[in-house]
Design a protein around this motif. Structure first.
Motif: not given
Length: 162
Positions: A101-103, A108, A111, A155-156, A158-160, A162
């Protein structure tokens, strides 16, 4: 509980059993896998914040290797392959997702937990295949690693987007 209850064949005084049942979280009902994942998430967040990502990933890899042995031994002692109370595999699976997770923010973390549980319960291909075919400690562990990989892919994505 009846005399043939597999839980009567383990002891929390045995460190192998204690780890395998997630320090007792796998003995909670209903949904021991969810309780194990919840405690694993809490522990994982604390360890990740304390150790940093690289050291946490090394610890997670060691937990996987250790888990292959302790899950196999506990399953043998219980006389049941991958009994629901064995949740060390959930700990390791959620550790893997937390590392991605990014943070370490509450959204997150939630998630990571929800996605891991979703894929661990659903067991899309090939997770269900390995869950059924591999009857070793490695087999107990690997389906949760695969569920973690599915969660990380989401998750990747979602980040892409987001």
């Amino acid at each position: 509980m009846t005399e043939d209850n597999p839980l009567k064949r383990i002891s929390l005084k045995n460190p192998i059993h204690l780890f395998a049942v997630g320090f007792g979280s796998g003995l909670l009902h209903p949904a021991p896998g969810t309780w194990g994942s919840a405690l694993g998430t809490l522990l994982g967040v604390m360890l990740l914040a304390l150790l940093g990502t690289k050291t946490f990933l090394i610890l997670t890899a060691l937990c996987f290797v250790f888990g292959c042995y302790l899950c196999q031994k506990t399953a043998e002692d219980m006389g049941v392959h991958d009994h629901g109370s064995i949740v060390w595999d959930e700990f390791v699976g959620v550790f893997i997702v937390l590392a991605a997770i990014p943070t370490l923010s509450l959204p997150w973390i939630l998630t990571a937990f929800i996605l891991f549980r979703f894929f661990d319960i659903l067991k899309p291909f090939p997770i269900r295949y390995f869950d059924k075919k591999l009857e070793s400690g490695f087999g107990i562990m690997v389906d949760d690693v695969l569920a973690a990989i599915y969660a990380i892919i989401v998750i990747f994505l979602i980040q892409a987007w987001g």
